[in-house]
Design a protein around this motif. Structure first.
Motif, PDB file in Angstrom:
ATOM      1  N   GLY A 106     101.960 -36.966  80.090  1.00 31.62           N
ATOM      2  CA  GLY A 106     103.167 -36.887  80.504  1.00 31.62           C
ATOM      3  C   GLY A 106     104.602 -36.787  81.489  1.00 31.62           C
ATOM      4  O   GLY A 106     103.146 -36.289  82.506  1.00 31.62           O
ATOM      5  N   ILE A 107     104.918 -37.800  81.596  1.00 26.92           N
ATOM      6  CA  ILE A 107     105.560 -37.501  82.905  1.00 26.92           C
ATOM      7  C   ILE A 107     107.198 -37.525  82.995  1.00 26.92           C
ATOM      8  O   ILE A 107     107.740 -38.455  81.797  1.00 26.92           O
ATOM      9  CB  ILE A 107     105.654 -39.100  83.463  1.00 26.92           C
ATOM     10  N   PRO A 138     103.896 -27.797  72.879  1.00 24.53           N
ATOM     11  CA  PRO A 138     102.497 -28.529  73.005  1.00 24.53           C
ATOM     12  C   PRO A 138     101.826 -29.506  73.792  1.00 24.53           C
ATOM     13  O   PRO A 138     100.850 -29.735  73.814  1.00 24.53           O
ATOM     14  CB  PRO A 138     103.035 -29.620  71.383  1.00 24.53           C
ATOM     15  N   TRP A 139     102.887 -29.873  74.514  1.00 23.44           N
ATOM     16  CA  TRP A 139     102.606 -31.264  75.484  1.00 23.44           C
ATOM     17  C   TRP A 139     102.181 -29.834  76.973  1.00 23.44           C
ATOM     18  O   TRP A 139     101.648 -30.696  77.909  1.00 23.44           O
ATOM     19  CB  TRP A 139     103.216 -31.745  76.122  1.00 23.44           C
ATOM     20  N   LYS A 140     102.196 -29.043  77.257  1.00 26.06           N
ATOM     21  CA  LYS A 140     101.697 -27.455  78.226  1.00 26.06           C
ATOM     22  C   LYS A 140     100.272 -27.881  79.215  1.00 26.06           C
ATOM     23  O   LYS A 140      99.083 -28.109  77.731  1.00 26.06           O
ATOM     24  CB  LYS A 140     101.399 -26.564  77.909  1.00 26.06           C
ATOM     25  N   GLY A 141     100.535 -29.064  79.910  1.00 22.07           N
ATOM     26  CA  GLY A 141      98.788 -28.797  80.668  1.00 22.07           C
ATOM     27  C   GLY A 141      98.581 -30.226  80.699  1.00 22.07           C
ATOM     28  O   GLY A 141      97.445 -30.656  80.804  1.00 22.07           O
ATOM     29  N   ALA A 178     109.029 -27.403  85.424  1.00 17.73           N
ATOM     30  CA  ALA A 178     107.914 -27.413  86.213  1.00 17.73           C
ATOM     31  C   ALA A 178     106.907 -25.990  85.799  1.00 17.73           C
ATOM     32  O   ALA A 178     105.712 -26.710  86.068  1.00 17.73           O
ATOM     33  CB  ALA A 178     107.878 -27.604  87.259  1.00 17.73           C
ATOM     34  N   ASP A 179     107.548 -24.816  86.191  1.00 11.37           N
ATOM     35  CA  ASP A 179     106.553 -23.904  86.188  1.00 11.37           C
ATOM     36  C   ASP A 179     106.028 -23.825  84.258  1.00 11.37           C
ATOM     37  O   ASP A 179     104.940 -23.112  84.416  1.00 11.37           O
ATOM     38  CB  ASP A 179     107.621 -22.589  86.965  1.00 11.37           C
ATOM     39  N   LEU A 180     107.339 -23.094  83.926  1.00 14.06           N
ATOM     40  CA  LEU A 180     106.778 -23.077  82.860  1.00 14.06           C
ATOM     41  C   LEU A 180     106.170 -23.840  81.785  1.00 14.06           C
ATOM     42  O   LEU A 180     105.406 -24.005  81.200  1.00 14.06           O
ATOM     43  CB  LEU A 180     108.288 -23.238  81.810  1.00 14.06           C
ATOM     44  N   LEU A 181     106.315 -25.498  82.230  1.00 17.62           N
ATOM     45  CA  LEU A 181     104.957 -25.837  81.822  1.00 17.62           C
ATOM     46  C   LEU A 181     103.300 -26.427  82.318  1.00 17.62           C
ATOM     47  O   LEU A 181     103.286 -27.231  82.154  1.00 17.62           O
ATOM     48  CB  LEU A 181     105.811 -27.141  81.615  1.00 17.62           C
ATOM     49  N   SER A 182     103.400 -25.098  83.725  1.00 19.58           N
ATOM     50  CA  SER A 182     102.180 -25.253  83.749  1.00 19.58           C
ATOM     51  C   SER A 182     102.367 -26.705  84.871  1.00 19.58           C
ATOM     52  O   SER A 182     100.764 -27.715  84.757  1.00 19.58           O
ATOM     53  CB  SER A 182     101.287 -25.124  83.549  1.00 19.58           C
ATOM     54  N   THR A 183     103.238 -27.776  85.734  1.00 18.52           N
ATOM     55  CA  THR A 183     103.648 -29.469  86.198  1.00 18.52           C
ATOM     56  C   THR A 183     104.333 -28.280  86.756  1.00 18.52           C
ATOM     57  O   THR A 183     104.198 -28.022  87.990  1.00 18.52           O
ATOM     58  CB  THR A 183     103.334 -29.962  84.898  1.00 18.52           C
ATOM     59  N   THR A 184     103.311 -29.567  88.121  1.00 20.53           N
ATOM     60  CA  THR A 184     103.842 -30.489  89.374  1.00 20.53           C
ATOM     61  C   THR A 184     105.160 -30.474  89.678  1.00 20.53           C
ATOM     62  O   THR A 184     105.993 -31.382  88.594  1.00 20.53           O
ATOM     63  CB  THR A 184     103.310 -31.459  90.048  1.00 20.53           C
ATOM     64  N   TYR A 185     106.961 -30.136  90.281  1.00 17.12           N
ATOM     65  CA  TYR A 185     107.744 -30.124  90.627  1.00 17.12           C
ATOM     66  C   TYR A 185     107.514 -31.357  91.514  1.00 17.12           C
ATOM     67  O   TYR A 185     107.233 -31.312  92.697  1.00 17.12           O
ATOM     68  CB  TYR A 185     108.278 -29.500  91.418  1.00 17.12           C
ATOM     69  N   VAL A 186     107.644 -32.221  91.432  1.00 21.17           N
ATOM     70  CA  VAL A 186     108.061 -33.902  92.302  1.00 21.17           C
ATOM     71  C   VAL A 186     109.043 -34.364  92.841  1.00 21.17           C
ATOM     72  O   VAL A 186     108.610 -34.921  93.697  1.00 21.17           O
ATOM     73  CB  VAL A 186     107.459 -35.185  91.162  1.00 21.17           C
ATOM     74  N   GLY A 187     109.789 -33.820  92.353  1.00 17.92           N
ATOM     75  CA  GLY A 187     111.435 -34.222  93.084  1.00 17.92           C
ATOM     76  C   GLY A 187     112.512 -35.734  92.672  1.00 17.92           C
ATOM     77  O   GLY A 187     111.934 -36.088  91.166  1.00 17.92           O
TER      78      GLY A 187
END
Length: 284
Positions: A55-56, A107-110, A142-151
């Protein structure tokens, strides 16, 4: 621009789905929540079937404040900004819609490469929790979904094994181009910024994909063609609601209606003449 490097163990017979999500405006009446929930469930089924999803997030997950509205907040109260009590109420609202959207995306977390900013987001005040004081709620999400904050601008560099790479350039986008040609041109112009396989741009709710080819040298020094695909990544924001006098900005500006949903790219690894290659296609 932030570069996100990711190694993905894509096996033969397995599909990697590049799945952008953007312009959802989840906390509004205009959001087609049923359609978006089906999209999340589609990704969940792909994972259960043994495929991979990447996901993006390309912005406007919720609809809180636009750039001009955030600017007006800063000039309120004779330039001193909003009062502390008002800011704390704003914080509660921003946190609530952030947690609500994170729950939908659970469901998409990670399986999300990164989250980018759009035009509509909220900023926490100096009175919010220390970790997010003054931060965009996209950082919190982004933290809640365990991903990177890209900006603002994201380059996603995927290592798919056997020397195979796939590069994606993602941007929320800009402007309200009315004609199909204008909407295509601003996406094709992304190749002036960085060389990629897949270009993703959101914002104007356009759902489209167009490809071109260029010549490059392969690892053996031979000329080969490289496919580049440019996408308008769609939206889940309904326009022109019937039987109501308040149709929103799309109706006010007479912007063209768009097909709802996402533009998805499937990638598979295959072996031809003893050499691995990527076979990928974009569906609208």
């Amino acid at each position: 621009m932030l570069r996100v490097k990711k190694t993905i163990n894509l096996k033969e017979g397995q599909t990697l789905w590049i799945a952008p999500f953007n312009d959802i405006h989840y906390n509004t009446e205009e959001c087609d929540k049923e359609r978006f929930h089906r999209y999340v469930e589609w990704g969940e089924r792909r994972l259960k079937d043994g495929d991979l999803i990447a996901g993006i997030g390309l912005g406007d997950y919720n609809d809180f404040q636009s750039p001009s509205e955030r600017a007006s907040d800063n000039t309120a109260n004779r330039g001193f900004g909003k009062h502390e009590t008002t800011l704390k109420e704003y914080d509660k609202l921003v946190e609530r819609i952030t947690l609500e959207f994170a729950k939908v995306m659970e469901p998409w977390k990670g399986h999300i490469l990164g989250l980018q900013e759009g035009h509509h987001y909220g900023c926490y005040s100096a009175f919010f929790r220390k970790q997010y004081r003054g931060a965009s709620n996209t950082e919190h999400l982004a933290d809640l979904l365990s991903t990177t904050y890209v900006g603002q601008l994201g380059l996603y560099h995927l290592d798919l094994g056997h020397g195979l790479e796939f590069r994606i350039l993602g941007a929320h986008g800009y402007g309200g181009a009315r004609t199909p040609g204008a909407r295509v041109i601003k996406r094709v112009a992304m190749n002036q910024v960085f060389e990629a396989n897949l270009y993703l741009m959101a914002h104007d709710n356009t759902k489209m994909a167009i490809s071109d080819n260029c010549l490059i040298y392969d690892s053996q020094g031979n000329y080969v063609t490289k496919k580049r695909t440019y996408c308008g990544t769609g939206s889940f924001q309904r326009a022109y609601p019937p039987d109501t006098p308040s149709g929103g900005y799309v109706e006010a500006l007479l912007l063209p209606p768009s097909d709802l949903g996402a533009v998805i790219t499937s990638i598979q690894k295959e072996k031809r003449n003893g050499k691995y290659r990527l076979d990928w296609h974009t569906s609208i």
